[in-house]
Design an enzyme around this catalytic site. Structure first.
Site, mmCIF file in Angstrom:
data_model
loop_
_atom_site.group_PDB
_atom_site.id
_atom_site.type_symbol
_atom_site.label_atom_id
_atom_site.label_comp_id
_atom_site.label_asym_id
_atom_site.label_seq_id
_atom_site.Cartn_x
_atom_site.Cartn_y
_atom_site.Cartn_z
ATOM 1 N N GLY A 78 2.168 2.001 10.782
ATOM 2 C CA GLY A 78 3.068 3.146 10.631
ATOM 3 C C GLY A 78 3.739 3.573 11.916
ATOM 4 O O GLY A 78 4.311 4.665 11.986
ATOM 5 N N GLU A 105 -6.807 4.210 7.910
ATOM 6 C CA GLU A 105 -6.665 5.647 7.645
ATOM 7 C C GLU A 105 -7.946 6.215 7.047
ATOM 8 O O GLU A 105 -8.150 7.434 7.048
ATOM 9 C CB GLU A 105 -5.445 5.891 6.740
ATOM 10 C CG GLU A 105 -4.165 5.738 7.548
ATOM 11 C CD GLU A 105 -2.964 5.266 6.750
ATOM 12 O OE1 GLU A 105 -2.973 5.356 5.519
ATOM 13 O OE2 GLU A 105 -2.003 4.788 7.395
ATOM 14 N N LYS A 123 0.037 4.261 -0.275
ATOM 15 C CA LYS A 123 -0.638 5.436 0.291
ATOM 16 C C LYS A 123 -0.478 6.629 -0.661
ATOM 17 O O LYS A 123 -0.486 6.439 -1.870
ATOM 18 C CB LYS A 123 -0.108 5.718 1.701
ATOM 19 C CG LYS A 123 -0.140 4.450 2.564
ATOM 20 C CD LYS A 123 0.034 4.703 4.018
ATOM 21 C CE LYS A 123 0.132 3.371 4.741
ATOM 22 N NZ LYS A 123 0.012 3.456 6.168
ATOM 23 N N ASN A 131 0.854 -1.192 0.000
ATOM 24 C CA ASN A 131 0.000 0.000 0.000
ATOM 25 C C ASN A 131 0.889 1.240 0.000
ATOM 26 O O ASN A 131 1.465 1.592 1.027
ATOM 27 C CB ASN A 131 -0.891 -0.043 1.259
ATOM 28 C CG ASN A 131 -1.723 1.214 1.420
ATOM 29 O OD1 ASN A 131 -1.832 2.031 0.501
ATOM 30 N ND2 ASN A 131 -2.313 1.386 2.593
ATOM 31 N N HIS A 186 -9.440 0.528 5.086
ATOM 32 C CA HIS A 186 -8.142 0.789 5.711
ATOM 33 C C HIS A 186 -8.342 1.730 6.895
ATOM 34 O O HIS A 186 -9.190 2.622 6.858
ATOM 35 C CB HIS A 186 -7.179 1.406 4.680
ATOM 36 C CG HIS A 186 -5.778 1.456 5.185
ATOM 37 N ND1 HIS A 186 -5.337 2.440 6.041
ATOM 38 C CD2 HIS A 186 -4.729 0.620 5.006
ATOM 39 C CE1 HIS A 186 -4.067 2.203 6.345
ATOM 40 N NE2 HIS A 186 -3.680 1.109 5.733
ATOM 41 N N SER A 243 3.440 -2.343 10.432
ATOM 42 C CA SER A 243 4.891 -2.244 10.647
ATOM 43 C C SER A 243 5.644 -3.537 10.325
ATOM 44 O O SER A 243 6.596 -3.886 11.017
ATOM 45 C CB SER A 243 5.181 -1.779 12.072
ATOM 46 O OG SER A 243 4.631 -0.489 12.296
ATOM 47 N N GLU A 258 -5.246 -5.634 10.636
ATOM 48 C CA GLU A 258 -4.264 -4.570 10.840
ATOM 49 C C GLU A 258 -4.599 -3.818 12.130
ATOM 50 O O GLU A 258 -5.422 -2.882 12.099
ATOM 51 C CB GLU A 258 -4.307 -3.583 9.677
ATOM 52 C CG GLU A 258 -4.033 -4.192 8.332
ATOM 53 C CD GLU A 258 -3.555 -3.125 7.350
ATOM 54 O OE1 GLU A 258 -2.387 -3.147 7.000
ATOM 55 O OE2 GLU A 258 -4.361 -2.261 6.985
#
Ligand code: PEP
Length: 256
Positions: free
Chosen positions: A176, A100, A13, A11, A98, A216, A170
């Site tokens: 991140g 985010e 991003k 991904n 996701h 991560s 996730e």
């Protein structure tokens, strides 16, 4: 016993520019050439670069898809991207849910579920991202949250539709941050998701669906994170922006 083919997604991003997207695609293609025979490898570039990435991937055993999609296939939805448009460019997959987007942009389970259905309607494979926040984990609600997100995503889908979904577990606190779940925690979470799928469908279907870990993942921890019997690969953010690191992670997902 069902043998699941490992899956690793990168991904990207909202990073890079057009030249970098093409260069990274070429570097990834070269670095994973021998691995792609044994692992499904997908990259998720920013939308404006999908066509160029698709072009650079012609004849290469790496697929690509969108990081998100509109819950509708066509219409007056300014600024959105239809999953059919991703398919039209040669993409075969889309990420939905996701963190985010769930937590950064307020996407609810219902919105995620409608995007998932639109992705399936456009004949895409859908990667459904689920995972608990740190606060939910601290409150002992991790399993409940993940179970709710999985149920909402699969609700009303028949077995053929369910088979076209990959679940990415996730934990939000691991994305991140440089902090990962322990391999045992990841395996336990994946085993619970598989058990839930078994109760919603049957054991055969539960055994066929791939559940990948994200948060991560790096070359140094990928092998141990992927070692659990219910961990079928990973969704990779930061480390997918370096071709050699991404290839090392894909290699770690190869069946031994
Ligand atoms: C992600 O964005 O899905 C992700 C897992 O990011 P990172 O690998 O950077 O934690």
């Amino acid at each position: 016993m069902t043998t699941r083919r490992p899956f690793v997604g990168g991904n990207w991003k909202m990073h890079g520019d057009l030249a970098r997207a093409v260069e990274l695609t070429e570097d990834v293609s070269a670095a994973v050439a021998s691995i792609a025979e044994a692992v499904d490898i997908e990259i998720y570039p920013p939308f404006p670069y999908l066509q160029a990435v698709g072009h650079a991937l012609r004849g290469v055993g790496v697929a690509f898809g969108g990081q998100d999609c509109c819950p509708h296939l066509e219409g007056a939805y300014t600024g959105q991207t239809s999953p059919s448009m991703i398919a039209d460019l040669g993409g075969n997959s889309v990420l939905v849910g996701h963190s985010e987007r769930r937590h950064g942009l307020g996407e609810t389970d219902d919105i995620v579920a409608s995007k998932l259905r639109a992705g399936l309607a456009a004949d895409l494979q859908v990667v459904l991202c689920v995972g608990e926040t740190q606060a939910e984990r601290d409150a002992g609600q991790a399993a409940e949250v993940v179970s709710r997100q999985v149920r909402a995503g699969f609700e009303g889908l028949d077995a053929a539709q369910a088979r076209r979904i990959v679940i990415a577990y996730e934990p939000v606190w691991a994305i991140g941050t440089g902090v990962t779940a322990t391999p045992a925690d990841a395996q336990n979470a994946h085993a619970s998701i598989r058990e839930l799928l078994g109760s919603m469908y049957d054991a055969e279907l539960a055994a066929a669906i791939r559940i990948i870990y994200g948060g991560s993942v790096k070359p140094g921890n990928a092998a141990e994170l992927f070692a659990g019997p219910d961990v079928d690969g990973g969704l990779i953010g930061g480390a997918s922006l370096k071709a050699d690191d991404f290839a090392a992670i894909c290699r770690a997902a190869m069946p031994s």
